[in-house]
Design an enzyme around this catalytic site. Structure first.
Site, PDB file in Angstrom:
ATOM      1  N   LYS A  68       0.710  -1.376   0.071  1.00  0.00           N
ATOM      2  CA  LYS A  68       0.029   0.118  -0.225  1.00  0.00           C
ATOM      3  C   LYS A  68       0.951   1.349  -0.273  1.00  0.00           C
ATOM      4  O   LYS A  68       0.488   2.337  -0.465  1.00  0.00           O
ATOM      5  CB  LYS A  68      -0.798   0.027   1.348  1.00  0.00           C
ATOM      6  CG  LYS A  68      -2.018  -1.022   1.041  1.00  0.00           C
ATOM      7  CD  LYS A  68      -2.963  -0.944   2.205  1.00  0.00           C
ATOM      8  CE  LYS A  68      -4.353  -1.810   2.054  1.00  0.00           C
ATOM      9  NZ  LYS A  68      -5.163  -1.667   3.073  1.00  0.00           N
ATOM     10  N   ASP A 104     -10.322   2.479   1.399  1.00  0.00           N
ATOM     11  CA  ASP A 104     -10.353   1.877   2.978  1.00  0.00           C
ATOM     12  C   ASP A 104     -11.114   3.181   3.671  1.00  0.00           C
ATOM     13  O   ASP A 104     -11.798   2.904   4.468  1.00  0.00           O
ATOM     14  CB  ASP A 104      -9.036   1.533   3.537  1.00  0.00           C
ATOM     15  CG  ASP A 104      -8.797  -0.103   2.823  1.00  0.00           C
ATOM     16  OD1 ASP A 104      -9.739  -0.759   2.287  1.00  0.00           O
ATOM     17  OD2 ASP A 104      -7.462  -0.069   2.658  1.00  0.00           O
ATOM     18  N   GLY A 127      -1.793  -1.289  15.627  1.00  0.00           N
ATOM     19  CA  GLY A 127      -1.527  -1.301  14.146  1.00  0.00           C
ATOM     20  C   GLY A 127      -0.994   0.341  13.547  1.00  0.00           C
ATOM     21  O   GLY A 127      -1.752   1.244  13.864  1.00  0.00           O
ATOM     22  N   SER A 128       0.022   0.274  12.820  1.00  0.00           N
ATOM     23  CA  SER A 128       0.485   1.542  12.222  1.00  0.00           C
ATOM     24  C   SER A 128       0.887   1.620  10.807  1.00  0.00           C
ATOM     25  O   SER A 128       1.624   2.277  10.399  1.00  0.00           O
ATOM     26  CB  SER A 128       1.732   1.951  13.279  1.00  0.00           C
ATOM     27  OG  SER A 128       2.651   0.902  13.342  1.00  0.00           O
ATOM     28  N   GLY A 129       0.563   0.322  10.219  1.00  0.00           N
ATOM     29  CA  GLY A 129       0.978   0.203   8.768  1.00  0.00           C
ATOM     30  C   GLY A 129      -0.143   0.837   7.760  1.00  0.00           C
ATOM     31  O   GLY A 129      -0.880   1.919   8.319  1.00  0.00           O
ATOM     32  N   GLY A 130      -0.131   0.540   6.506  1.00  0.00           N
ATOM     33  CA  GLY A 130      -0.943   1.451   5.552  1.00  0.00           C
ATOM     34  C   GLY A 130      -2.455   1.370   5.838  1.00  0.00           C
ATOM     35  O   GLY A 130      -2.844   2.599   5.669  1.00  0.00           O
ATOM     36  N   MET A 131      -2.967   0.289   6.431  1.00  0.00           N
ATOM     37  CA  MET A 131      -4.240   0.167   6.653  1.00  0.00           C
ATOM     38  C   MET A 131      -4.218   1.070   8.084  1.00  0.00           C
ATOM     39  O   MET A 131      -5.666   1.650   8.217  1.00  0.00           O
ATOM     40  CB  MET A 131      -4.749  -1.301   6.872  1.00  0.00           C
ATOM     41  CG  MET A 131      -6.154  -1.625   7.165  1.00  0.00           C
ATOM     42  SD  MET A 131      -7.306  -0.522   5.918  1.00  0.00           S
ATOM     43  CE  MET A 131      -9.080  -1.416   6.392  1.00  0.00           C
TER      44      MET A 131
END
Length: 270
Positions: A68, A104, A127-131
């Site tokens: 992403k 999203d 969580g701290s990624g793309g999503m």
């Protein structure tokens, strides 16, 4: 449905391709009589895959973990939905000009509205990624002022927390909130933590609403635990459907009816 030289191809790129997008999109193409076909792919060569989208005239591509953010330098333009959070989940190809979107984000905003979650609610987002960026930004932009980002990666966690005006901590036990949101792969079928809970039992018991973005399976260990306690739950399946509709519209220019969307979701999530 017959495939011909004029059939337009849409696709997805993911580390672990699933069947939802393929079933959902193809059902709607057939139901609406559109000359499109959709196929899921994985890749170990992202630049070549994105180049193929451009060179072969592939109309659109859904982007999932872990691509992403990595795909952004390979695109020509970012829609504000993606530029604001630095994460892309949809590529649209207009005459070899590739634009990145984030449906999203749109889906999360609509779910916040659907479930009438108060902006005064204190949330804990793991969580701290793309999503994670898409989900956190949606809550922030809907006026949620009290939140904590839980992330083992301190640099990424603090950066996202600061962008939202929230707190950061490394483990969920250090956070408090009545809205729990999981945007990690914990609980994902086939993953190393498929049977694990994203939040401790005590936090689930103290919560009012539990939101798990993991969609495979829809009934994750976290969702099952929250249902058992009669908490309000929001599933990753709901996110998949809403963001998938927005992708469909971007690819085809056609918006299905509510009945058609529900029928496609029933087939895709079966």
């Amino acid at each position: 449905m017959r495939i011909s030289r004029d059939t337009r191809l849409c696709m997805s790129l993911s580390a672990r391709p699933g069947n939802f997008g393929t079933r959902f999109q193809n059902y709607l193409y057939e139901a609406l009589g559109l000359d499109f076909v959709y196929k899921a792919f994985s890749t170990t060569d992202l630049p070549a895959a994105i180049g193929g989208i451009r060179a072969l005239g592939i109309r659109g591509c859904a982007i999932s973990m872990p691509f992403k953010e990595a795909c952004i330098p390979l695109l020509d333009r970012l829609d504000p939905s993606a530029a604001a959070i630095g994460s892309v989940n949809t590529i649209v190809n207009d005459d070899a000009h590739l634009a990145g979107y984030n449906t999203d984000y749109i889906a999360i905003v609509r779910l916040i509205e659907r479930y009438a979650i108060s902006p005064d609610t204190r949330l804990v987002l793991r969580g701290s990624g793309g999503m994670g960026k898409a989900v956190a930004s949606a809550f922030r932009d809907q006026g949620f002022r009290h939140g904590t980002i839980v992330a083992r990666n301190e640099a990424a966690g603090r950066t996202l927390a600061e962008a939202c005006g929230w707190d950061w901590c490394a483990t969920p036990e250090a956070a408090t909130g009545t809205l729990l949101v999981n945007v990690t792969p914990i609980g994902m079928s086939g993953g190393p933590e498929a049977g694990a809970l994203a939040f401790p039992d005590a936090m689930i018991a103290a919560s009012e609403t539990v939101f798990d973005v993991v969609a495979i399976p829809v009934e994750t260990p976290l969702i099952r635990a929250a249902r058992a306690l009669d908490r309000t739950v929001i599933t990753g399946g709901e996110v998949l459907v809403l963001q998938g509709v927005e992708q469909f519209v971007l690819y085809t220019g056609v918006r299905p009816t509510a009945a058609q969307i529900q029928a496609a979701a029933d087939v895709a999530l079966a």
